[in-house]
Design a protein around this motif. Structure first.
Motif, PDB file in Angstrom:
ATOM      1  N   GLY A   1       0.807  -1.294   0.098  1.00 32.14           N
ATOM      2  CA  GLY A   1       0.082   0.004   0.071  1.00 32.14           C
ATOM      3  C   GLY A   1       0.859   1.202   0.050  1.00 32.14           C
ATOM      4  O   GLY A   1       0.688   2.176  -0.754  1.00 32.14           O
ATOM      5  N   LEU A   2       1.941   1.218   0.806  1.00 30.03           N
ATOM      6  CA  LEU A   2       2.821   2.641   0.797  1.00 30.03           C
ATOM      7  C   LEU A   2       3.594   2.671  -0.679  1.00 30.03           C
ATOM      8  O   LEU A   2       3.573   3.824  -1.006  1.00 30.03           O
ATOM      9  CB  LEU A   2       3.930   2.339   2.128  1.00 30.03           C
ATOM     10  CG  LEU A   2       3.309   2.462   3.535  1.00 30.03           C
ATOM     11  CD1 LEU A   2       4.294   2.326   4.271  1.00 30.03           C
ATOM     12  CD2 LEU A   2       2.750   3.917   3.417  1.00 30.03           C
ATOM     13  N   ASP A   3       3.802   1.453  -1.001  1.00 30.91           N
ATOM     14  CA  ASP A   3       4.534   1.472  -2.527  1.00 30.91           C
ATOM     15  C   ASP A   3       3.595   2.157  -3.370  1.00 30.91           C
ATOM     16  O   ASP A   3       4.013   3.080  -4.147  1.00 30.91           O
ATOM     17  CB  ASP A   3       5.151   0.030  -2.878  1.00 30.91           C
ATOM     18  CG  ASP A   3       6.334  -0.222  -1.983  1.00 30.91           C
ATOM     19  OD1 ASP A   3       6.817   0.357  -1.482  1.00 30.91           O
ATOM     20  OD2 ASP A   3       6.475  -1.533  -2.011  1.00 30.91           O
ATOM     21  N   HIS A   4       2.259   1.706  -3.335  1.00 25.39           N
ATOM     22  CA  HIS A   4       1.327   2.186  -4.270  1.00 25.39           C
ATOM     23  C   HIS A   4       1.185   3.947  -4.004  1.00 25.39           C
ATOM     24  O   HIS A   4       0.784   4.695  -4.763  1.00 25.39           O
ATOM     25  CB  HIS A   4       0.056   1.625  -4.207  1.00 25.39           C
ATOM     26  CG  HIS A   4      -0.092   0.219  -4.864  1.00 25.39           C
ATOM     27  ND1 HIS A   4      -0.081   0.401  -6.337  1.00 25.39           N
ATOM     28  CD2 HIS A   4       0.167  -1.018  -4.568  1.00 25.39           C
ATOM     29  CE1 HIS A   4       0.108  -1.029  -6.779  1.00 25.39           C
ATOM     30  NE2 HIS A   4       0.380  -1.918  -5.752  1.00 25.39           N
ATOM     31  N   LEU A   5       1.344   4.266  -2.751  1.00 28.27           N
ATOM     32  CA  LEU A   5       1.289   5.737  -2.454  1.00 28.27           C
ATOM     33  C   LEU A   5       2.438   6.528  -2.713  1.00 28.27           C
ATOM     34  O   LEU A   5       2.738   7.617  -2.326  1.00 28.27           O
ATOM     35  CB  LEU A   5       0.632   5.910  -0.973  1.00 28.27           C
ATOM     36  CG  LEU A   5      -0.784   5.270  -0.874  1.00 28.27           C
ATOM     37  CD1 LEU A   5      -0.995   5.318   0.784  1.00 28.27           C
ATOM     38  CD2 LEU A   5      -1.509   6.054  -1.554  1.00 28.27           C
ATOM     39  N   GLY A   6       3.503   5.868  -3.337  1.00 26.93           N
ATOM     40  CA  GLY A   6       4.672   6.449  -3.475  1.00 26.93           C
ATOM     41  C   GLY A   6       5.594   6.799  -2.033  1.00 26.93           C
ATOM     42  O   GLY A   6       6.424   7.657  -1.957  1.00 26.93           O
ATOM     43  N   ARG A   7       5.236   5.738  -1.178  1.00 28.30           N
ATOM     44  CA  ARG A   7       5.733   5.870   0.129  1.00 28.30           C
ATOM     45  C   ARG A   7       5.707   7.392   0.843  1.00 28.30           C
ATOM     46  O   ARG A   7       6.462   7.643   1.653  1.00 28.30           O
ATOM     47  CB  ARG A   7       7.296   5.501   0.047  1.00 28.30           C
ATOM     48  CG  ARG A   7       7.462   3.869  -0.618  1.00 28.30           C
ATOM     49  CD  ARG A   7       8.557   3.316   0.264  1.00 28.30           C
ATOM     50  NE  ARG A   7       8.635   2.837   1.532  1.00 28.30           N
ATOM     51  CZ  ARG A   7       8.012   2.055   1.903  1.00 28.30           C
ATOM     52  NH1 ARG A   7       7.302   1.137   1.413  1.00 28.30           N
ATOM     53  NH2 ARG A   7       8.255   1.691   3.361  1.00 28.30           N
ATOM     54  N   LYS A   8       4.448   7.973   0.456  1.00 28.48           N
ATOM     55  CA  LYS A   8       4.219   9.103   1.098  1.00 28.48           C
ATOM     56  C   LYS A   8       2.789   9.246   1.565  1.00 28.48           C
ATOM     57  O   LYS A   8       1.858   8.589   0.919  1.00 28.48           O
ATOM     58  CB  LYS A   8       4.350  10.204   0.001  1.00 28.48           C
ATOM     59  CG  LYS A   8       5.900  10.658  -0.350  1.00 28.48           C
ATOM     60  CD  LYS A   8       5.977  11.450  -1.133  1.00 28.48           C
ATOM     61  CE  LYS A   8       7.630  11.879  -1.371  1.00 28.48           C
ATOM     62  NZ  LYS A   8       7.556  13.396  -1.918  1.00 28.48           N
ATOM     63  N   LEU A   9       2.540   9.961   2.744  1.00 30.23           N
ATOM     64  CA  LEU A   9       1.116  10.087   3.193  1.00 30.23           C
ATOM     65  C   LEU A   9       0.954  11.543   3.207  1.00 30.23           C
ATOM     66  O   LEU A   9       1.781  12.237   4.243  1.00 30.23           O
ATOM     67  CB  LEU A   9       0.843   9.345   4.389  1.00 30.23           C
ATOM     68  CG  LEU A   9       1.043   7.810   4.180  1.00 30.23           C
ATOM     69  CD1 LEU A   9       0.829   7.405   5.876  1.00 30.23           C
ATOM     70  CD2 LEU A   9      -0.101   7.327   3.674  1.00 30.23           C
ATOM     71  N   GLY A  10       0.050  11.991   2.519  1.00 31.08           N
ATOM     72  CA  GLY A  10      -0.318  13.574   2.887  1.00 31.08           C
ATOM     73  C   GLY A  10       0.968  14.444   2.134  1.00 31.08           C
ATOM     74  O   GLY A  10       1.135  15.365   2.727  1.00 31.08           O
ATOM     75  N   GLY A  11       1.451  13.843   1.339  1.00 27.58           N
ATOM     76  CA  GLY A  11       2.724  14.442   0.742  1.00 27.58           C
ATOM     77  C   GLY A  11       3.863  14.109   1.521  1.00 27.58           C
ATOM     78  O   GLY A  11       5.203  14.666   1.076  1.00 27.58           O
ATOM     79  N   LEU A  12       4.131  13.762   2.755  1.00 25.15           N
ATOM     80  CA  LEU A  12       5.315  13.506   3.718  1.00 25.15           C
ATOM     81  C   LEU A  12       5.549  12.062   3.423  1.00 25.15           C
ATOM     82  O   LEU A  12       4.941  11.140   3.258  1.00 25.15           O
ATOM     83  CB  LEU A  12       4.713  13.567   5.018  1.00 25.15           C
ATOM     84  CG  LEU A  12       4.395  14.793   5.250  1.00 25.15           C
ATOM     85  CD1 LEU A  12       3.768  15.050   6.911  1.00 25.15           C
ATOM     86  CD2 LEU A  12       5.336  16.313   5.328  1.00 25.15           C
ATOM     87  N   PRO A  13       7.062  11.994   3.541  1.00 26.79           N
ATOM     88  CA  PRO A  13       7.675  10.694   3.313  1.00 26.79           C
ATOM     89  C   PRO A  13       7.455  10.022   4.569  1.00 26.79           C
ATOM     90  O   PRO A  13       6.921  10.432   5.684  1.00 26.79           O
ATOM     91  CB  PRO A  13       9.117  10.863   3.505  1.00 26.79           C
ATOM     92  CG  PRO A  13       9.199  12.394   3.861  1.00 26.79           C
ATOM     93  CD  PRO A  13       7.846  13.124   3.714  1.00 26.79           C
ATOM     94  N   VAL A  14       7.288   8.556   4.528  1.00 27.75           N
ATOM     95  CA  VAL A  14       6.732   7.587   5.745  1.00 27.75           C
ATOM     96  C   VAL A  14       7.961   6.968   5.995  1.00 27.75           C
ATOM     97  O   VAL A  14       8.796   6.441   5.372  1.00 27.75           O
ATOM     98  CB  VAL A  14       5.571   6.787   5.177  1.00 27.75           C
ATOM     99  CG1 VAL A  14       5.205   5.871   6.431  1.00 27.75           C
ATOM    100  CG2 VAL A  14       4.332   7.747   4.615  1.00 27.75           C
ATOM    101  N   GLU A  15       8.056   6.682   7.277  1.00 23.63           N
ATOM    102  CA  GLU A  15       8.988   5.910   8.018  1.00 23.63           C
ATOM    103  C   GLU A  15       8.426   4.773   8.876  1.00 23.63           C
ATOM    104  O   GLU A  15       7.459   5.328   9.876  1.00 23.63           O
ATOM    105  CB  GLU A  15      10.084   6.776   9.136  1.00 23.63           C
ATOM    106  CG  GLU A  15      11.017   5.824   9.886  1.00 23.63           C
ATOM    107  CD  GLU A  15      11.814   6.465  10.690  1.00 23.63           C
ATOM    108  OE1 GLU A  15      12.456   5.769  11.629  1.00 23.63           O
ATOM    109  OE2 GLU A  15      11.956   7.817  10.576  1.00 23.63           O
ATOM    110  N   VAL A  16       8.318   3.354   8.668  1.00 21.68           N
ATOM    111  CA  VAL A  16       7.640   2.636   9.629  1.00 21.68           C
ATOM    112  C   VAL A  16       8.762   1.722  10.140  1.00 21.68           C
ATOM    113  O   VAL A  16       9.730   1.433   9.953  1.00 21.68           O
ATOM    114  CB  VAL A  16       6.916   1.563   8.539  1.00 21.68           C
ATOM    115  CG1 VAL A  16       6.167   0.581   9.259  1.00 21.68           C
ATOM    116  CG2 VAL A  16       5.899   2.372   7.342  1.00 21.68           C
TER     117      VAL A  16
END
Length: 153
Positions: free
Chosen positions: A52-67
């Motif tokens: 899911g994150l890959d499909h979102l370009g590893r961003k949420l709300g334009g922010l990069p994501v760290e899991v």
């Protein structure tokens, strides 16, 4: 289930406003069972979340994501330790995951006390829809009482 968690987390981030390049990444703590006989469920959840994150370009709300992934080993006491680590040491913005109701129930106090937004993807303890309901914990699964209730048990 994981798709719902990603959508819920993305919605929360979008409500925070537009992002700029200087803003810090969204830190998401992901607690599940990644070892032992039931690891297949947790690993499937992690793989789906990553997809899911890959499909979102590893961003949420334009922010990069760290899991940050943590293994609760299907034990409530370990789940609490991992939850506290994510909140206190890693300073995550959200926590997602939790397969087992007993692990989530054991972890509930630190989640609610810290006001950490939590998206539960599988645990469905009936108390979370009743006396332990919290505006910081969102359940995406059924309530554990629903199946026996529907069967008249």
């Amino acid at each position: 289930m994981t798709r719902i968690a990603v959508i819920a987390a993305a919605s929360l981030v979008l409500l925070a406003g537009p992002a700029t390049a200087q803003e810090k990444p969204v830190k998401i703590g992901f607690i599940s069972t990644f070892s032992g006989p039931t690891a297949v469920i947790g690993n499937d959840m992690r793989n789906a979340f990553e997809l899911g994150l890959d499909h979102l370009g590893r961003k949420l709300g334009g922010l990069p994501v760290e899991v940050i992934y943590e293994d609760d080993t299907q034990k409530p006491d370990i789940g609490v330790q991992k939850t506290q680590k994510l909140i206190e040491s890693d300073k995550v913005d959200f926590i997602v995951g939790y397969i087992w109701s007993n692990v989530l129930l054991a972890s509930l106090k630190p989640l609610v006390d810290s006001k950490t937004m939590t998206v539960d993807t599988n645990a469905g303890a009936s108390q979370l829809s009743g006396e332990l309901c919290s505006p910081y914990v969102f359940l995406t699964s059924r309530n554990n009482d629903q199946t026996p209730g529907a069967n008249g048990l």
